[in-house]
Design an enzyme around this catalytic site. Structure first.
Site, PDB file in Angstrom:
ATOM      1  N   SER A   1      26.804  32.068  57.485  1.00 57.87           N
ATOM      2  CA  SER A   1      27.346  32.270  56.133  1.00 57.87           C
ATOM      3  C   SER A   1      26.241  32.387  55.094  1.00 57.87           C
ATOM      4  O   SER A   1      26.515  32.530  53.905  1.00 57.87           O
ATOM      5  CB  SER A   1      28.275  31.110  55.767  1.00 57.87           C
ATOM      6  OG  SER A   1      27.611  29.868  55.935  1.00 57.87           O
TER       7      SER A   1
ATOM      8  N   ASN B   1      30.144  18.968  56.487  1.00 55.55           N
ATOM      9  CA  ASN B   1      31.542  19.117  56.067  1.00 55.55           C
ATOM     10  C   ASN B   1      31.780  18.555  54.659  1.00 55.55           C
ATOM     11  O   ASN B   1      32.436  19.182  53.829  1.00 55.55           O
ATOM     12  CB  ASN B   1      32.474  18.430  57.066  1.00 55.55           C
ATOM     13  CG  ASN B   1      32.377  19.061  58.442  1.00 55.55           C
ATOM     14  OD1 ASN B   1      31.742  20.096  58.599  1.00 55.55           O
ATOM     15  ND2 ASN B   1      32.984  18.433  59.438  1.00 55.55           N
TER      16      ASN B   1
ATOM     17  N   THR C   1      61.327  47.884  23.833  1.00 58.63           N
ATOM     18  CA  THR C   1      61.947  47.259  25.007  1.00 58.63           C
ATOM     19  C   THR C   1      62.375  48.432  25.885  1.00 58.63           C
ATOM     20  O   THR C   1      62.756  49.494  25.363  1.00 58.63           O
ATOM     21  CB  THR C   1      63.173  46.380  24.649  1.00 58.63           C
ATOM     22  OG1 THR C   1      64.128  47.202  23.979  1.00 58.63           O
ATOM     23  CG2 THR C   1      62.804  45.216  23.748  1.00 58.63           C
ATOM     24  N   HIS C   2      62.252  48.264  27.177  1.00 55.79           N
ATOM     25  CA  HIS C   2      62.531  49.366  28.126  1.00 55.79           C
ATOM     26  C   HIS C   2      61.711  50.608  27.799  1.00 55.79           C
ATOM     27  O   HIS C   2      62.142  51.725  28.068  1.00 55.79           O
ATOM     28  CB  HIS C   2      64.024  49.730  28.124  1.00 55.79           C
ATOM     29  CG  HIS C   2      64.935  48.552  28.161  1.00 55.79           C
ATOM     30  ND1 HIS C   2      65.303  47.917  29.320  1.00 55.79           N
ATOM     31  CD2 HIS C   2      65.510  47.846  27.159  1.00 55.79           C
ATOM     32  CE1 HIS C   2      66.093  46.897  29.033  1.00 55.79           C
ATOM     33  NE2 HIS C   2      66.219  46.817  27.733  1.00 55.79           N
TER      34      HIS C   2
ATOM     35  N   SER D   1      35.293  63.555  32.569  1.00 56.24           N
ATOM     36  CA  SER D   1      35.650  64.126  33.852  1.00 56.24           C
ATOM     37  C   SER D   1      34.564  65.114  34.249  1.00 56.24           C
ATOM     38  O   SER D   1      33.984  65.789  33.398  1.00 56.24           O
ATOM     39  CB  SER D   1      36.995  64.839  33.728  1.00 56.24           C
ATOM     40  OG  SER D   1      37.109  65.845  34.704  1.00 56.24           O
TER      41      SER D   1
ATOM     42  N   LYS E   1      38.130  65.694  28.668  1.00 58.29           N
ATOM     43  CA  LYS E   1      38.666  64.365  28.993  1.00 58.29           C
ATOM     44  C   LYS E   1      37.819  63.207  28.480  1.00 58.29           C
ATOM     45  O   LYS E   1      36.604  63.255  28.494  1.00 58.29           O
ATOM     46  CB  LYS E   1      38.797  64.210  30.524  1.00 58.29           C
ATOM     47  CG  LYS E   1      39.855  65.077  31.156  1.00 58.29           C
ATOM     48  CD  LYS E   1      41.269  64.756  30.712  1.00 58.29           C
ATOM     49  CE  LYS E   1      41.840  63.569  31.423  1.00 58.29           C
ATOM     50  NZ  LYS E   1      42.015  63.759  32.855  1.00 58.29           N
TER      51      LYS E   1
ATOM     52  N   ASN F   1      38.383  59.319  29.505  1.00 56.63           N
ATOM     53  CA  ASN F   1      39.273  58.471  30.307  1.00 56.63           C
ATOM     54  C   ASN F   1      39.037  56.981  30.066  1.00 56.63           C
ATOM     55  O   ASN F   1      37.894  56.554  29.956  1.00 56.63           O
ATOM     56  CB  ASN F   1      39.074  58.762  31.793  1.00 56.63           C
ATOM     57  CG  ASN F   1      39.430  60.196  32.147  1.00 56.63           C
ATOM     58  OD1 ASN F   1      40.305  60.792  31.509  1.00 56.63           O
ATOM     59  ND2 ASN F   1      38.742  60.759  33.111  1.00 56.63           N
TER      60      ASN F   1
ATOM     61  N   TYR G   1      38.234  19.111  59.071  1.00 61.59           N
ATOM     62  CA  TYR G   1      37.482  20.345  58.845  1.00 61.59           C
ATOM     63  C   TYR G   1      37.589  21.291  60.039  1.00 61.59           C
ATOM     64  O   TYR G   1      37.520  20.875  61.183  1.00 61.59           O
ATOM     65  CB  TYR G   1      35.996  20.037  58.585  1.00 61.59           C
ATOM     66  CG  TYR G   1      35.170  21.295  58.411  1.00 61.59           C
ATOM     67  CD1 TYR G   1      35.063  21.903  57.175  1.00 61.59           C
ATOM     68  CD2 TYR G   1      34.556  21.917  59.505  1.00 61.59           C
ATOM     69  CE1 TYR G   1      34.354  23.089  57.007  1.00 61.59           C
ATOM     70  CE2 TYR G   1      33.846  23.101  59.355  1.00 61.59           C
ATOM     71  CZ  TYR G   1      33.746  23.681  58.102  1.00 61.59           C
ATOM     72  OH  TYR G   1      33.054  24.852  57.949  1.00 61.59           O
TER      73      TYR G   1
ATOM     74  N   LYS H   1      34.753  31.120  50.987  1.00 64.81           N
ATOM     75  CA  LYS H   1      33.766  31.393  49.940  1.00 64.81           C
ATOM     76  C   LYS H   1      33.810  32.804  49.376  1.00 64.81           C
ATOM     77  O   LYS H   1      33.794  32.989  48.156  1.00 64.81           O
ATOM     78  CB  LYS H   1      32.363  31.089  50.465  1.00 64.81           C
ATOM     79  CG  LYS H   1      32.148  29.604  50.537  1.00 64.81           C
ATOM     80  CD  LYS H   1      30.925  29.224  51.291  1.00 64.81           C
ATOM     81  CE  LYS H   1      31.088  27.853  51.873  1.00 64.81           C
ATOM     82  NZ  LYS H   1      32.177  27.769  52.896  1.00 64.81           N
TER      83      LYS H   1
HETATM   84  N1  ARG Z   1      28.865  26.862  56.515  1.00 66.33           N
HETATM   85  C1  ARG Z   1      29.890  25.889  56.689  1.00 66.33           C
HETATM   86  C2  ARG Z   1      31.069  26.172  55.762  1.00 66.33           C
HETATM   87  O1  ARG Z   1      30.926  26.958  54.892  1.00 66.33           O
HETATM   88  C3  ARG Z   1      29.334  24.524  56.418  1.00 66.33           C
HETATM   89  C4  ARG Z   1      30.043  23.450  57.139  1.00 66.33           C
HETATM   90  C5  ARG Z   1      29.865  23.616  58.613  1.00 66.33           C
HETATM   91  N2  ARG Z   1      30.239  22.459  59.327  1.00 66.33           N
HETATM   92  C6  ARG Z   1      30.306  22.493  60.648  1.00 66.33           C
HETATM   93  N3  ARG Z   1      30.598  21.407  61.246  1.00 66.33           N
HETATM   94  N4  ARG Z   1      30.098  23.581  61.335  1.00 66.33           N
HETATM   95  O2  ARG Z   1      32.117  25.632  55.889  1.00 66.33           O
END
Ligand code: ARG
Length: 465
Positions: A28, A115, A160-161, A282, A288, A290, A322, A330
């Site tokens: 991530s 977590n 209205t409408h 355009s 135009k 826009n 979790y 995210k």
């Molecule tokens: N990158 C993880 C998340 O966004 C962090 C927590 C991960 N925890 C785990 N036990 N793998 O949730």
């Protein structure tokens, strides 16, 4: 750090590395690195608590503080190397810290899990985002008030409408949006209360065996309270869903306003002009201009609805506590923050650039028998039951339509054929100004009332920001 050749901090019990695809699939860091400030803040608060509780030494804390300072400087300067191998923002920062300061860096994660760490980071991040958004809503609402004040007595047809209904002032119409965005601000402020609680200390899910002081951490991070239950603390994402719900509703209001701006700007209606910098041309049709910004805002509303649906769906099947699913919280959340933030900023900027074309509004008003209700009210006040008055005016409208004129253009004698109660004073009632001025009560469209509403609004705006 315990690791086998795949380099993961958690790899002690693993006998083979994950494939490149799995690495990319599970990482991530490409998107959660935006929470680096919150991650460092949370870690420092945690480390200070560990030292205060004598779980780590004062020297370790000093090393951690010094090392984190360097990490922050490296990230700020764009010199930090984010590694996919290190999965996420948390492990990247921790690993770099350990490279810089050695064992003290390895002690930072005592009594903590990613977590509760990630849950803390998101809450800190979202709290800041809400504070920014509340300021932006206040700026946007101020821009709406300024526009309403400028056009406080400018008559326009109320619809209205999508049919001309009754005269209103443009200022009154704009104030309707002021109200909507005020409720949005209230919703964000309310969501902030439930966001601003500390999960840290829940560790992986069950709490920790160390003598931690969660209240101390909460106080350092400016949280109002500590999450009561460790299982809930690591798995709750309600606050993110609430944020997306508040954002979806705010975007609904933005989208309704956008739709009106697009219509009003159409040469067919021509009620307003928007400065060129918010429009584009355009590539094929040279004539135009826009209304791109309102159109895009209307379009972007859909993606925010999507984020709300994504988060609701993300949570609905998850058992406690979790689960890795949560990592999917995210991107929708961040995109909702970005979309709302950019949209508010651009709308606050665009509102003052709007110029009104009162002659077009008046022309539209004069084509729609907008004062027909006023005539019915006039007859009712002279003693005719309202239903009878309604019918009499309906016939008058029919006649005016045949003659191709508006009600005030009908001669007195003609009007009197529909009711003998009509007298010379009827014409004051049939004018647009008369119609507006007559709606002179709290919340009404009489310019005097709109002026008072603006004065109240200037004070109310301070309560929400
Ligand atoms: N990158 C993880 C998340 O966004 C962090 C927590 C991960 N925890 C785990 N036990 N793998 O949730």
């Amino acid at each position: 750090m315990t690791s086998n050749d795949n380099g993961y901090t958690w790899a002690g019990r693993f006998s083979e590395p994950v494939s490149e695809l799995v690495k990319r699939y599970t990482a991530s860091v490409s998107f959660d690195q935006r929470m680096w400030r919150q991650d460092i803040r949370g870690s420092l608060a945690h480390a200070r608590m560990l030292a205060r509780q004598k779980i780590i030494s004062a020297d370790d804390l000093a090393d951690i503080e010094r090392g984190m300072q360097t990490v922050a400087e490296e990230i700020e300067a764009g010199q930090f190397q984010w590694l996919l191998d290190l999965e996420d923002v948390h492990l990247n920062i921790e690993k770099r810290l350990t490279t810089l300061i050695g064992d003290a860096g390895k002690r930072l994660h005592t009594g903590r899990s990613r977590n509760d760490q990630v849950a803390t980071d998101i809450r800190l991040y979202l709290r800041d985002a809400i504070d920014d958004i509340l300021k932006l809503i206040a700026a946007f609402r101020t821009a709406l008030l300024d526009l309403a004040e400028k056009e406080v007595a400018t008559p326009m047809p109320g619809f209205t409408h999508m049919q001309v209904a009754q005269p209103v002032t443009f200022g009154h119409h704009v104030l309707a949006y002021f109200e909507m965005f005020g409720r949005d601000a209230e919703r964000y402020a309310d969501c902030r209360k439930r966001t601003n609680r500390l999960p840290l200390g829940a560790a992986a899910l069950a709490g920790t065996t160390y003598p931690i002081d969660r209240a101390f951490v909460a106080e350092q991070l400016g949280f109002d309270a500590v999450c009561e239950n460790s299982l809930d603390a690591v798995s709750d994402r309600d606050f993110a869903i609430e944020f997306c719900a508040a954002s979806a509703l705010l975007m609904t209001h933005i989208s309704r306003l956008s739709e009106e701006l697009v219509l009003w700007m159409s040469p067919r209606i021509g009620f307003i002009r928007i400065a060129d910098r918010f429009c584009t041309g355009s590539s094929i049709m040279p004539q135009k201009k826009n209304p791109d910004v309102p159109e895009l805002a209307r379009g972007k509303t859909g993606r925010v609805y999507g984020h709300l649906t994504a988060l609701l769906t993300l949570m609905k099947g998850q058992p406690l506590a979790y689960n890795k699913d949560n990592q999917e919280d995210k991107e929708p959340l961040f995109d909702a923050v970005d979309t709302v933030t950019d949209t508010l900023r651009i709308f606050a900027d665009m509102m003052p650039s709007i110029t009104v074309r009162p002659e077009a509004m008046l022309a539209a008003l004069q084509q729609g028998f907008a004062t027909a209700t006023d005539l019915a009210d006039y007859l009712t006040k002279k003693g005719l039951p309202f239903r009878d008055a309604h019918e009499a005016v309906g016939l008058a409208v029919k006649r005016a339509e045949q003659l191709g004129v508006d009600l005030p253009q009908l001669p007195l004698a003609e009007l009197q054929t529909f009711s003998p109660l009509v007298a010379e004073d009827v014409f004051a009632v049939l004018t647009v100004e008369g119609s507006l001025a007559a709606r002179n009560h709290f919340g009404g469209t009489a310019p005097e009332q709109v002026r008072a509403a603006i004065a109240r609004a200037r004070k109310r705006i301070l309560d929400c920001s």
